[in-house]
Design a protein around this motif. Structure first.
Motif, PDB file in Angstrom:
ATOM      1  N   LYS A 147       0.803  -1.288   0.075  1.00  0.00           N
ATOM      2  CA  LYS A 147       0.204   0.051  -0.069  1.00  0.00           C
ATOM      3  C   LYS A 147       0.913   1.301   0.151  1.00  0.00           C
ATOM      4  N   ALA A 148       1.978   1.333   0.907  1.00  0.00           N
ATOM      5  CA  ALA A 148       2.666   2.440   0.798  1.00  0.00           C
ATOM      6  C   ALA A 148       3.614   2.534  -0.502  1.00  0.00           C
ATOM      7  N   LYS A 149       3.934   1.424  -1.097  1.00  0.00           N
ATOM      8  CA  LYS A 149       4.492   1.595  -2.405  1.00  0.00           C
ATOM      9  C   LYS A 149       3.482   2.275  -3.535  1.00  0.00           C
ATOM     10  N   SER A 150       2.168   1.912  -3.261  1.00  0.00           N
ATOM     11  CA  SER A 150       1.414   2.502  -4.256  1.00  0.00           C
ATOM     12  C   SER A 150       0.904   3.957  -4.084  1.00  0.00           C
ATOM     13  N   VAL A 151       0.967   4.389  -2.887  1.00  0.00           N
ATOM     14  CA  VAL A 151       0.975   5.649  -2.524  1.00  0.00           C
ATOM     15  C   VAL A 151       2.124   6.572  -2.982  1.00  0.00           C
ATOM     16  N   ILE A 152       3.524   5.987  -2.905  1.00  0.00           N
ATOM     17  CA  ILE A 152       4.698   6.542  -3.462  1.00  0.00           C
ATOM     18  C   ILE A 152       4.572   6.654  -4.919  1.00  0.00           C
ATOM     19  N   GLU A 153       4.371   5.610  -5.554  1.00  0.00           N
ATOM     20  CA  GLU A 153       4.321   5.657  -6.796  1.00  0.00           C
ATOM     21  C   GLU A 153       3.050   6.689  -7.618  1.00  0.00           C
ATOM     22  N   ALA A 154       2.102   6.888  -6.711  1.00  0.00           N
ATOM     23  CA  ALA A 154       1.128   7.741  -7.309  1.00  0.00           C
ATOM     24  C   ALA A 154       1.550   9.127  -7.192  1.00  0.00           C
ATOM     25  N   VAL A 155       2.123   9.482  -6.183  1.00  0.00           N
ATOM     26  CA  VAL A 155       2.522  10.765  -6.015  1.00  0.00           C
ATOM     27  C   VAL A 155       3.875  11.301  -6.783  1.00  0.00           C
ATOM     28  N   LYS A 156       4.415  10.289  -6.894  1.00  0.00           N
ATOM     29  CA  LYS A 156       5.768  10.569  -7.623  1.00  0.00           C
ATOM     30  C   LYS A 156       5.804  10.822  -9.118  1.00  0.00           C
ATOM     31  N   SER A 157       4.237  10.323  -9.688  1.00  0.00           N
ATOM     32  CA  SER A 157       3.866  10.378 -11.179  1.00  0.00           C
ATOM     33  C   SER A 157       3.428  11.651 -11.495  1.00  0.00           C
ATOM     34  N   LYS A 158       3.247  12.705 -10.299  1.00  0.00           N
ATOM     35  CA  LYS A 158       2.865  13.904 -10.229  1.00  0.00           C
ATOM     36  C   LYS A 158       3.802  14.916 -10.802  1.00  0.00           C
ATOM     37  N   GLN A 159       3.761  15.787 -11.853  1.00  0.00           N
ATOM     38  CA  GLN A 159       4.585  16.518 -12.352  1.00  0.00           C
ATOM     39  C   GLN A 159       5.184  17.340 -11.161  1.00  0.00           C
ATOM     40  N   GLY A 160       6.450  17.473 -11.129  1.00  0.00           N
ATOM     41  CA  GLY A 160       7.417  18.716 -10.202  1.00  0.00           C
ATOM     42  C   GLY A 160       7.523  18.348  -8.956  1.00  0.00           C
ATOM     43  N   VAL A 161       7.323  16.913  -8.455  1.00  0.00           N
ATOM     44  CA  VAL A 161       7.438  16.697  -7.021  1.00  0.00           C
ATOM     45  C   VAL A 161       8.480  15.368  -6.933  1.00  0.00           C
ATOM     46  N   SER A 162       9.111  15.194  -6.037  1.00  0.00           N
ATOM     47  CA  SER A 162       9.981  14.105  -5.648  1.00  0.00           C
ATOM     48  C   SER A 162      10.415  13.869  -4.265  1.00  0.00           C
ATOM     49  N   PHE A 163      10.640  12.832  -3.543  1.00  0.00           N
ATOM     50  CA  PHE A 163      11.229  12.766  -2.259  1.00  0.00           C
ATOM     51  C   PHE A 163      12.658  13.230  -2.460  1.00  0.00           C
ATOM     52  N   ILE A 164      13.052  14.113  -1.166  1.00  0.00           N
ATOM     53  CA  ILE A 164      14.214  14.740  -1.452  1.00  0.00           C
ATOM     54  C   ILE A 164      15.162  13.899  -0.466  1.00  0.00           C
ATOM     55  N   PRO A 165      16.373  13.302  -0.998  1.00  0.00           N
ATOM     56  CA  PRO A 165      17.213  12.310  -0.223  1.00  0.00           C
ATOM     57  C   PRO A 165      18.198  13.273   0.603  1.00  0.00           C
ATOM     58  N   GLY A 166      18.746  12.596   1.436  1.00  0.00           N
ATOM     59  CA  GLY A 166      19.946  13.313   2.226  1.00  0.00           C
ATOM     60  C   GLY A 166      19.822  13.057   3.613  1.00  0.00           C
ATOM     61  N   GLY A 167      21.048  13.015   4.290  1.00  0.00           N
ATOM     62  CA  GLY A 167      20.883  12.713   5.749  1.00  0.00           C
ATOM     63  C   GLY A 167      20.483  13.753   6.541  1.00  0.00           C
ATOM     64  N   ARG A 168      20.844  15.167   5.964  1.00  0.00           N
ATOM     65  CA  ARG A 168      20.310  16.256   7.059  1.00  0.00           C
ATOM     66  C   ARG A 168      19.927  17.275   5.913  1.00  0.00           C
ATOM     67  N   LEU A 169      18.805  17.699   5.969  1.00  0.00           N
ATOM     68  CA  LEU A 169      18.135  18.592   5.047  1.00  0.00           C
ATOM     69  C   LEU A 169      18.236  20.082   5.880  1.00  0.00           C
ATOM     70  N   LEU A 170      18.907  20.805   5.302  1.00  0.00           N
ATOM     71  CA  LEU A 170      19.114  22.224   5.519  1.00  0.00           C
ATOM     72  C   LEU A 170      18.829  23.248   4.616  1.00  0.00           C
ATOM     73  N   THR A 171      18.220  22.850   3.519  1.00  0.00           N
ATOM     74  CA  THR A 171      17.977  23.636   2.452  1.00  0.00           C
ATOM     75  C   THR A 171      16.355  24.476   2.293  1.00  0.00           C
ATOM     76  N   LEU A 172      15.550  23.763   3.245  1.00  0.00           N
ATOM     77  CA  LEU A 172      14.180  24.204   3.089  1.00  0.00           C
ATOM     78  C   LEU A 172      13.944  25.714   3.408  1.00  0.00           C
ATOM     79  N   ASN A 173      12.965  26.397   2.916  1.00  0.00           N
ATOM     80  CA  ASN A 173      12.506  27.501   3.611  1.00  0.00           C
ATOM     81  C   ASN A 173      12.376  27.388   5.039  1.00  0.00           C
ATOM     82  N   ALA A 174      12.545  28.213   5.792  1.00  0.00           N
ATOM     83  CA  ALA A 174      12.494  28.179   7.131  1.00  0.00           C
ATOM     84  C   ALA A 174      11.191  27.708   8.033  1.00  0.00           C
TER      85      ALA A 174
END
Length: 407
Positions: A147-174
């Motif tokens: 079920k989780a895989k199906s949700v992931i694939e469905a949202v990834k198919s939407k244009q312009g979004v993805s899951f940001i990888p990386g151990g420490r995310l420090l680039t988001l707006n505050a």
């Protein structure tokens, strides 16, 4: 090259404290735009209404990587996108009913209620107004893997979004960095706490993802319609200590100033990138005040003796659950000699003049692990503005220790 997001700054005011100490500092990962209304997390009528409302935003995290438009902006989905994983009414049962129907063989998705954005008025519940925000762990695992895989694939198919990888995310707006920090820290805690500390049995998530309980019964292995099995007695079910709460590990981080007020003590960890130096830091120990921890950690790591300590600001650090307590301390006149022989944690420590630190702050913003730009190799490098270490250095060289700062 890492972009430096705008840091959240609280509005100026003319209060007595602000006139005395200056504007309050809100470090990166703090300053959330959401009202957490934590007292409503046990109100399932509220949670059901918030979950179903068309204005509700859902933040998805796959193995702690958030869904985003780009490295600066999170992406949110609607209720229909998460229904294959959560079902239409995940909060339909009361907490007592959920505990009674606990089945340790069935994996339940962690659904966190994050709060209300009160600047938007689409949702109302009694006197509380604001668009609801939830976070959902969509990491494929256990009985919800497909079920989780199906949700992931469905949202990834939407244009312009993805899951940001990386151990420490420090680039988001505050503001969104603060939302992500809350979600990440709670999902990490739930993932690390599947078993009870009292009896070793599996626990279950309650209170919209912010507490865990050790149920007295279990439906695992029980035929449909059968009575749940009684579990062994557990000390957590007696008295008031019947819940497990998210942990926060307090850590001191300190800008140490020389006795004459002209230099800063910076240290270099063994895994730091070339040229990197930062303020010293360490975990608070039981039975120890913040001021004592600053003095102990500074002496253990660098051999420098610290006198007066002043608390400056703090920073939640969701990797996984630290609260960085920022302090400024001053070395004693006869205690400035550096000695790395006590605790071998540091590779090096040095006293840098304010001008040297100021020059480093004017250099290119390079996050941990990123290459240093050509032409700047061999120079002092310091953490970016998203790190409280940088903000402590800036406070010192901008006159925090001088006359009372102005708003």
């Amino acid at each position: 090259m890492t972009a430096v997001p705008d840091l959240p700054i609280l509005a100026a005011d003319d209060s007595m404290l602000s006139r005395k100490f200056g504007r309050e500092v809100a470090n990166y990962f703090s300053g959330s735009p959401l009202n957490r209304v934590s007292f409503l997390r046990s109100d399932h009528a509220f949670l059901n209404a918030a979950f179903a409302h068309p204005s509700t935003s859902f933040l998805l995290l796959d193995n702690y990587s958030p869904l985003a438009k780009d490295t600066a902006n999170l992406a949110y989905v609607g209720k229909d996108d998460v229904l294959p994983l959560t079902g239409p009414e995940p909060f339909k049962k009361t907490e007592a009913e959920q505990i009674k129907s606990f089945n340790s063989a069935v994996t339940q998705p962690i659904i966190l209620f994050l709060g209300l954005d009160e600047k938007k008025k689409g949702f109302e519940y009694r006197e509380y107004r604001g668009n609801p925000y939830f976070a959902i762990d969509v990491t494929p695992k256990g009985s919800i893997e497909e079920k989780a895989k199906s949700v992931i694939e469905a949202v990834k198919s939407k244009q312009g979004v993805s899951f940001i990888p990386g151990g420490r995310l420090l680039t988001l707006n505050a503001p969104e960095a603060a939302i992500y920090a809350q979600a990440r820290a709670l999902l990490d805690w739930n993932a690390r706490s599947p078993f009870c500390g009292g009896c070793g049995e599996r626990t279950m998530s309650v209170n919209a993802g912010t507490k865990r309980v050790c149920p007295p019964t279990d439906l695992a292995g029980v035929s449909e319609g059968g009575e749940p099995k009684q579990r062994a007695d557990c000390p957590t079910r007696h008295g008031v200590s019947n819940l497990s709460f998210p942990r926060t590990d307090p850590t001191v981080i300190m800008a140490i100033v020389s006795s004459d007020g002209t230099k800063l003590l910076l240290g270099r960890g063994k895994r730091y990138p070339p040229g990197w130096y930062s303020t010293l830091a360490g975990f608070l120990e039981p039975g120890e005040s913040i001021e004592e921890a600053v003095r102990r950690e500074t002496w253990e790591e660098s051999g420098v003796h610290v006198g007066r300590v002043v608390i400056h600001s703090s920073q939640p650090w969701p990797y996984p659950a630290n609260l960085m307590i920022g302090a400024i301390g001053q070395a004693t006149p006869d205690g400035e000699t550096i000695n790395l022989g006590n605790d071998p944690e540091l590779e090096d420590a040095k006293w840098y003049t304010f001008d040297e630190v100021r020059e480093a702050m004017g250099g290119s913003a390079v996050a941990f692990g990123e290459p240093v730009p050509d032409g700047e190799k061999g120079k002092l490098r310091i953490p970016p503005q998203t790190a409280i270490a940088n903000r402590l250095m800036a406070a010192v060289i901008e006159g925090y220790l001088g006359a009372s700062p102005k708003i």
